[in-house]
Structure formats: structure tokens, C-alpha cells
Design a protein around this motif. Structure first.
Motif, PDB file in Angstrom:
ATOM      1  N   ASP A   1      42.868   2.709 -17.958  1.00 53.94           N
ATOM      2  CA  ASP A   1      44.060   2.032 -17.920  1.00 53.94           C
ATOM      3  C   ASP A   1      45.435   2.586 -18.209  1.00 53.94           C
ATOM      4  OD1 ASP A   1      44.509   2.018 -20.773  1.00 53.94           O
ATOM      5  OD2 ASP A   1      43.195   0.175 -21.333  1.00 53.94           O
ATOM      6  N   GLU A   2      46.525   1.912 -18.233  1.00 55.90           N
ATOM      7  CA  GLU A   2      47.761   2.693 -18.432  1.00 55.90           C
ATOM      8  C   GLU A   2      48.119   3.431 -19.640  1.00 55.90           C
ATOM      9  OE1 GLU A   2      48.011   0.000 -14.992  1.00 55.90           O
ATOM     10  OE2 GLU A   2      47.518  -0.547 -17.066  1.00 55.90           O
ATOM     11  N   ARG A   3      47.320   2.996 -20.756  1.00 57.99           N
ATOM     12  CA  ARG A   3      47.356   3.524 -21.990  1.00 57.99           C
ATOM     13  C   ARG A   3      46.229   4.584 -22.449  1.00 57.99           C
ATOM     14  NH1 ARG A   3      49.767   1.746 -26.255  1.00 57.99           N
ATOM     15  NH2 ARG A   3      47.925   1.450 -27.279  1.00 57.99           N
ATOM     16  N   HIS A   4      45.225   4.593 -21.339  1.00 53.78           N
ATOM     17  CA  HIS A   4      43.952   5.600 -21.640  1.00 53.78           C
ATOM     18  C   HIS A   4      43.779   6.327 -20.381  1.00 53.78           C
ATOM     19  CE1 HIS A   4      43.961   2.374 -24.782  1.00 53.78           C
ATOM     20  NE2 HIS A   4      43.380   3.409 -25.553  1.00 53.78           N
ATOM     21  N   HIS A   5      44.265   7.421 -19.906  1.00 54.80           N
ATOM     22  CA  HIS A   5      44.125   8.246 -18.866  1.00 54.80           C
ATOM     23  C   HIS A   5      44.245   9.874 -19.206  1.00 54.80           C
ATOM     24  CE1 HIS A   5      48.520   8.624 -18.174  1.00 54.80           C
ATOM     25  NE2 HIS A   5      48.394   7.299 -18.779  1.00 54.80           N
ATOM     26  N   TYR A   6      43.629  10.662 -18.443  1.00 55.25           N
ATOM     27  CA  TYR A   6      43.492  12.076 -18.546  1.00 55.25           C
ATOM     28  C   TYR A   6      43.880  12.517 -16.949  1.00 55.25           C
ATOM     29  CZ  TYR A   6      40.167  11.645 -22.337  1.00 55.25           C
ATOM     30  OH  TYR A   6      39.957  11.297 -23.603  1.00 55.25           O
ATOM     31  N   GLU A   7      44.765  13.637 -17.067  1.00 54.64           N
ATOM     32  CA  GLU A   7      45.136  14.084 -15.437  1.00 54.64           C
ATOM     33  C   GLU A   7      45.024  15.610 -15.822  1.00 54.64           C
ATOM     34  OE1 GLU A   7      46.798  11.347 -16.999  1.00 54.64           O
ATOM     35  OE2 GLU A   7      48.932  12.129 -17.299  1.00 54.64           O
ATOM     36  N   ILE A   8      44.842  16.025 -14.575  1.00 54.07           N
ATOM     37  CA  ILE A   8      45.006  17.730 -14.144  1.00 54.07           C
ATOM     38  C   ILE A   8      46.148  17.768 -13.108  1.00 54.07           C
ATOM     39  CG2 ILE A   8      42.683  17.905 -12.969  1.00 54.07           C
ATOM     40  CD1 ILE A   8      44.665  20.880 -14.360  1.00 54.07           C
ATOM     41  N   GLY A   9      47.090  18.226 -13.236  1.00 47.82           N
ATOM     42  CA  GLY A   9      48.253  17.993 -11.879  1.00 47.82           C
ATOM     43  C   GLY A   9      48.928  19.303 -11.905  1.00 47.82           C
ATOM     44  N   VAL A  10      50.080  19.335 -10.964  1.00 49.26           N
ATOM     45  CA  VAL A  10      50.964  20.249 -10.764  1.00 49.26           C
ATOM     46  C   VAL A  10      52.451  19.673 -10.926  1.00 49.26           C
ATOM     47  CG1 VAL A  10      52.088  21.949  -9.282  1.00 49.26           C
ATOM     48  CG2 VAL A  10      49.411  21.586  -9.589  1.00 49.26           C
ATOM     49  N   THR A  11      53.158  20.386 -11.618  1.00 52.15           N
ATOM     50  CA  THR A  11      54.569  19.862 -11.532  1.00 52.15           C
ATOM     51  C   THR A  11      55.674  21.076 -11.755  1.00 52.15           C
ATOM     52  OG1 THR A  11      56.054  18.303 -12.987  1.00 52.15           O
ATOM     53  CG2 THR A  11      54.611  19.538 -14.201  1.00 52.15           C
ATOM     54  N   ARG A  12      56.981  20.629 -11.644  1.00 54.16           N
ATOM     55  CA  ARG A  12      57.918  21.608 -11.842  1.00 54.16           C
ATOM     56  C   ARG A  12      58.690  21.441 -13.104  1.00 54.16           C
ATOM     57  NH1 ARG A  12      60.169  25.506  -8.345  1.00 54.16           N
ATOM     58  NH2 ARG A  12      58.872  24.799  -6.884  1.00 54.16           N
ATOM     59  N   ILE A  13      58.789  22.532 -13.826  1.00 55.31           N
ATOM     60  CA  ILE A  13      59.588  22.309 -15.348  1.00 55.31           C
ATOM     61  C   ILE A  13      60.507  23.274 -15.412  1.00 55.31           C
ATOM     62  CG2 ILE A  13      59.222  22.437 -17.918  1.00 55.31           C
ATOM     63  CD1 ILE A  13      56.575  21.069 -17.504  1.00 55.31           C
ATOM     64  N   ASP A  14      61.948  23.137 -15.574  1.00 54.76           N
ATOM     65  CA  ASP A  14      62.875  23.934 -15.707  1.00 54.76           C
ATOM     66  C   ASP A  14      63.067  25.118 -14.350  1.00 54.76           C
ATOM     67  OD1 ASP A  14      64.012  22.798 -17.884  1.00 54.76           O
ATOM     68  OD2 ASP A  14      62.538  24.184 -19.200  1.00 54.76           O
ATOM     69  N   GLY A  15      62.648  24.642 -13.235  1.00 54.45           N
ATOM     70  CA  GLY A  15      62.530  25.442 -12.018  1.00 54.45           C
ATOM     71  C   GLY A  15      61.090  26.321 -11.845  1.00 54.45           C
ATOM     72  N   THR A  16      59.854  25.851 -12.582  1.00 54.31           N
ATOM     73  CA  THR A  16      58.904  26.674 -12.691  1.00 54.31           C
ATOM     74  C   THR A  16      57.805  25.813 -12.323  1.00 54.31           C
ATOM     75  OG1 THR A  16      59.593  28.460 -14.155  1.00 54.31           O
ATOM     76  CG2 THR A  16      57.229  28.289 -13.857  1.00 54.31           C
ATOM     77  N   THR A  17      56.951  26.286 -11.313  1.00 56.47           N
ATOM     78  CA  THR A  17      55.863  25.360 -10.758  1.00 56.47           C
ATOM     79  C   THR A  17      54.755  25.798 -12.034  1.00 56.47           C
ATOM     80  OG1 THR A  17      56.327  25.367  -8.460  1.00 56.47           O
ATOM     81  CG2 THR A  17      54.240  24.590  -9.206  1.00 56.47           C
ATOM     82  N   VAL A  18      54.320  24.608 -12.501  1.00 61.57           N
ATOM     83  CA  VAL A  18      53.190  24.707 -13.558  1.00 61.57           C
ATOM     84  C   VAL A  18      52.119  23.766 -13.308  1.00 61.57           C
ATOM     85  CG1 VAL A  18      54.890  25.455 -15.264  1.00 61.57           C
ATOM     86  CG2 VAL A  18      54.252  23.227 -14.983  1.00 61.57           C
ATOM     87  N   ALA A  19      50.760  24.161 -13.882  1.00 58.56           N
ATOM     88  CA  ALA A  19      49.499  23.327 -13.841  1.00 58.56           C
ATOM     89  C   ALA A  19      49.485  22.931 -15.134  1.00 58.56           C
ATOM     90  CB  ALA A  19      48.187  24.043 -13.362  1.00 58.56           C
ATOM     91  N   ILE A  20      49.164  21.606 -15.414  1.00 60.08           N
ATOM     92  CA  ILE A  20      49.210  20.898 -16.605  1.00 60.08           C
ATOM     93  C   ILE A  20      47.941  19.921 -16.766  1.00 60.08           C
ATOM     94  CG2 ILE A  20      51.828  20.578 -16.797  1.00 60.08           C
ATOM     95  CD1 ILE A  20      51.318  17.413 -16.145  1.00 60.08           C
ATOM     96  N   VAL A  21      47.644  19.913 -18.022  1.00 59.66           N
ATOM     97  CA  VAL A  21      46.337  19.036 -18.508  1.00 59.66           C
ATOM     98  C   VAL A  21      47.048  18.067 -19.575  1.00 59.66           C
ATOM     99  CG1 VAL A  21      44.216  18.578 -19.357  1.00 59.66           C
ATOM    100  CG2 VAL A  21      44.422  20.378 -17.809  1.00 59.66           C
TER     101      VAL A  21
END
Length: 511
Positions: A396-416
């Protein structure tokens, strides 16, 4: 011969079944997911093929303001004089409604609202009269079964009367009426929908009662058996086969982890044989339900010594005009956020300002139906600052896990990232190269392993693990199990689309 329970693994609660000729049709609850009410077809009650949904148009079902675990509850599926009927409750929305179809795999009608309160409606045809039974009470613990006549063509409902109070006087719900050899039988679910759940039977000479209780009630329950792997059995629906045998479909859960245990796959559909003894239905000879069930025969081709539900893998390459029928959205999707044509052969998601913690997030997933499974996807994504896409496991909206890709301070990063109630933690944040990304989830009964991959390059630092317990009903308090699928979010509307080349879901062990 034998078969394996559950016959519909993963979130498939409140099953309702009917037979037309030698073919069985089954519907289950869908809550806040859209399309609503998945429909299945089978020749043997074990191997089910999903053929569509009853609610597949926004004009039929508006879930935009639906709370988690609201939406569609407890459908009843019936066939009468060439027409399929479905009655169900849109909790918090339209209330009790009736839909019809000539072909259950085709288009269903717009809903006809039924002017009665309560939930869990049942439709029973007896000659020229149709009866609507349903659960209603001042509180959930005080529900009783009410009944009224109904015109299935117009939805007009007669004056209701009380039909049944339950054997314990509490939590009487999910009524189903039948006529067997001239006697009318009423099945109800009682005891609440968790560990005290049960199926209760009663009979009468008249469909309006009075009903006498079965002397061996409940006819099915696993309450008081904490060491059983299958628990919370209840909410059953009877069906007869062409060979004269009778069967019960019902919901149950498979808890993990010992006492008190947890279940992350949701409430699932199970099957048991039924015999009639002294005018009463006896489920599985009065014995408990087991993962492997031994029976004399099954409907359909009885030559196979063992029968198990198909693995139900999803191997989606997004080449068709529509998504695989296994995919569903949390509430009605914003069509502008999803495309199968831009570019062709990909599922393109356009993130919106909503995150996975919001009800309108861009996410489409399928049920997790096996404790041990592998899910992976490859996608093209060059994120703008703050945009994100990847693979999510959502309770649900309060319980989830994700493995994704984003950009933080100009750097592309993988996150969990892990969201458990009020706590959110990014447990992995690793710089990655280029716009091509692959992510994978390896699930076991106890944990999820979330991994970032990219071609032949190894990213051992881009791996996170999390306990399955925190996506379970025992933690979330909600009705659905885990759904797994692609997601996208962004700080600005319609920027940084993510194009997914494929999505695979495969069981990795026999269960």
C-alpha cells in the motif's frame, strides 16, 4: 489423484464460482485495483486461465477517491437463462451493484445500483423470482444476513427481511443461496476474515427461511489449528460438476515465520471436495485442508495422476495494443502516464508529482503469487533531477520497497528504498552509467533481494535486502497482498519518460 492448493495463488480473495456446461467461471475481489474483479475460466477447477475483468472502464468504476482496501468487495458470479450476472459492493463508492454479460470474456454492462445497504451481495434465481441476500448491521461485528426480492433487469429491490443471524451472533457475511434436490441451502462466512474465519451452512424448505443450522457447523474452519500452514479458511461458494461431484472454492492464507506468522501474498483461492451426508454438505470428509489434496477424480480429463495450477509466469514484451491481463493499476490510471506506442514495443511511463506514497502514483503491477520468484525488467531512462523509475513491490502507500534509478545533484544513481509505515530509508545509493538499466527482485518466503544490473558490469554495491514481513497484512492491516511492477515519479509532470523493454515474473521453486 491429487491437486495442489491454492488453485489461485496470490491476492484472489472471496471467490465466487458458477458452471456453464462443462466450463467453470470464477471471480474474486479486487479492492482498489483497476481493472476490477478478475475473471477466470477452467475445465477442472484447478487450472484457471484469466480471461479478463468485469470492470474495465472508468464509467463502470471510479476508484480515484477510494481508500486502501476499499473498492470492490466479494463478488457473486451467477449464470441464468443465457446471461452472466455479477453482484458486488463498491465500498465507499456506488454501493451494491449488478452487472451482466452475454460472454464473461467480453464486455460487461454498466453497473446497475441496488438500493440496499450493506455488503457481500448474493444473487439467487428460483423460478421466476430472484433473491438478493447481503450482510448488514449497525457495526461489522453485528452484521446479520438480510434478503429481498430483486428485479435483475431494473435493479428494483423489494422490502428486506432478516434471513440469518449467524451461529455465534457476530460477523455473519458472504451469503450464498442454493437449491439442491428441492432443499434450499444457505452458506455464510462468519467469525471475521482472519484466523477465526469459517464457513457455516443452514437449510430450509423455502428460500426465505426459516433456516436451521447444520449440526456440525462450521463445515469448514482452521480456527484453533495454529500449526497448520493454511489458515483463515472461509468465505466459500459451492458448485457441482458435470460428473455429479460437488466442490467448494474458498479463501485462505499461507502464513510464514512461525507464531504469530505473516502472509505477504494476500488471501488466496483454495479448493476442496464436498459430499452430501444426511442432507448436509461435508467438506473434505470433515478433515483439514492441505497443500496437496488427494481425491478420486477431478472434473474434466481425469487421466492425469496429479494436477497443479499453472506457474502463471508473466513474460511481457509490450508488443501488443493492451497490457497483459495480469497487470493492474492502483486505482484508475491516468492514461497520459502510460503508453505502449511511444515507442512501439515498450511500456513507457511518465511520472507525475505523485510518489509511491501517494494514491495517484504511476505504477502498474501484477500479483505476487509465489513465495519464491524472480522479477526483472530492463528500461531506458535518462532522469531529470529528482525524477525516478524502476521496479516496486507495493502493499500500500505506506508499505513498499523499490529498486530504481534517479538523478541526485546531477549524478545518475541506483537506489533501494524501503517504506515501512512512518519510516522511509534509502539503503542503497550508487552512481551508475548511461541511460540503459536493468533491475531485478529475487523473492523468498522470508526476504526480497533487490539488485541493479547493467550489461556485463557488476554492481555488487547496488544490492539491498528487506524482510517480506513488513509488506504483510499482519503489518499493513490491509486486505491485499504484494503487487510487483514498474513505476515512475518526477518532480514535474510528463518529464523524463521511462521506457520498459520487458517485464518477467517467474516462479523459482515448487510450492
Amino acid at each position: 489423484m491429487s491437486y495442489i492448493n491454492p488453485v489461485l495463488p496470490g491476492t484472489n480473495p472471496d471467490p465466487s464460482v458458477c458452471r456453464v456446461g462443462s466450463t467453470f467461471y470464477l471471480a474474486t475481489s479486487s479492492f482498489e485495483y483497476f481493472p476490477g474483479v478478475p475473471l477466470y475460466r477452467s475445465d477442472d477447477l484447478v487450472s484457471w486461465e484469466q480471461i479478463g475483468h468485469c470492470f474495465n472502464r472508468e464509467s463502470q468504476l471510479d476508484l480515484s477517491d477510494t481508500d486502501t482496501s476499499g473498492g470492490i468487495y466479494a463478488p457473486t458470479l451467477r449464470y441464468h437463462d443465457g446471461t452472466f450476472y455479477l453482484v458486488t459492493t463498491d465500498v465507499g463508492g456506488q454501493g451494491n451493484v449488478l452487472l451482466t454479460a452475454a460472454d464473461p470474456a467480453g464486455e460487461w454492462s454498466e453497473p446497475t445500483q441496488l438500493d440496499v445497504p450493506g455488503f457481500d451481495p448474493d444473487l439467487f434465481f428460483d423460478g421466476d423470482t430472484a433473491y438478493l441476500s447481503y450482510a448488514h448491521g449497525p457495526t461489522l461485528a453485528e452484521t446479520t444476513i438480510k434478503q429481498a426480492t430483486v428485479n435483475p433487469d431494473t435493479g428494483d429491490v423489494g422490502e428486506p427481511s432478516e434471513l440469518w443471524r449467524g451461529i455465534e451472533g457476530t460477523f455473519a457475511e458472504a451469503p450464498h443461496l442454493y437449491r439442491v434436490d428441492g432443499t434450499y441451502y444457505l452458506l455464510t462466512a462468519e467469525g471475521g476474515t482472519h484466523l477465526n474465519h469459517m464457513v457455516v451452512a443452514a437449510r430450509s424448505d423455502d428460500p426465505t427461511g426459516p433456516f436451521e443450522a447444520c449440526p456440525t457447523n462450521p463445515i469448514l474452519s482452521h480456527r484453533g489449528h495454529p500449526m497448520q500452514s493454511i489458515k483463515a479458511t472461509g468465505h466459500g461458494d459451492l458448485v457441482d460438476a458435470p460428473d455429479g461431484t460437488w466442490w467448494l472454492v474458498f479463501l485462505g492464507i499461507r502464513q510464514q515465520g512461525g507464531h504469530p506468522g505473516w502472509h505477504q501474498l494476500g488471501r488466496e483461492t483454495f479448493l476442496a471436495p464436498v459430499e452430501w451426508v444426511d442432507g448436509w454438505p461435508v467438506v473434505n470428509g470433515g478433515e483439514l485442508i492441505t497443500p496437496r489434496m488427494t481425491v478420486d477424480s477431478l472434473p474434466g480429463d481425469g487421466s492425469a495422476p496429479d494436477r497443479a495450477a499453472p506457474a502463471r509466469a508473466t513474460l511481457a514484451t509490450f508488443d501488443d495494443e493492451t497490457l497483459d491481463v495480469a497487470f493492474e493499476h492502483r486505482r484508475n490510471p491516468d492514461e497520459s502516464a502510460y503508453s505502449l506506442t511511444e515507442p512501439p514495443g515498450s511500456l513507457t511511463l511518465r511520472g507525475r508529482t505523485e510518489s509511491l506514497g501517494d494514491s495517484g502514483a504511476t505504477f502498474v503491477g501484477r500479483r505476487q503469487a509465489h513465495f519464491d520468484c524472480r522479477i526483472d525488467t530492463r528500461f531506458t531512462f535518462d532522469p531529470a533531477e529528482g525524477a525516478e523509475a524502476g521496479l516496486a513491490l507495493v502493499a500500500d502507500e505506506r508499505h513498499h520497497y523499490e529498486i530504481g534509478v534517479t538523478r541526485i545533484d546531477g549524478t545518475t544513481v541506483a537506489i533501494v528504498r524501503l517504506r515501512i509505515g512512518d519510516a522511509t530509508e534509502t539503503v542503497v545509493e550508487t552512481p551508475v552509467d548511461g541511460p540503459e538499466h536493468s533491475v531485478r527482485v529475487d523473492a523468498t518466503a522470508e526476504e526480497y533481494r533487490l539488485s541493479y544490473l547493467q550489461g556485463d558490469k557488476d554492481y555488487p554495491e547496488a544490492v539491498g535486502t528487506a524482510s517480506s514481513k513488513y509488506l504483510s497484512t499482519e503489518v499493513t492491516g490491509n486486505f491485499t497482498g504484494v503487487y510487483i511492477g514498474p513505476y515512475a515519479t518526477t518532480g514535474e509532470d510528463a518529464t523524463s519518460p521511462a521506457s520498459f523493454d520487458y517485464f518477467t515474473y517467474e516462479p523459482t521453486a515448487d510450492e
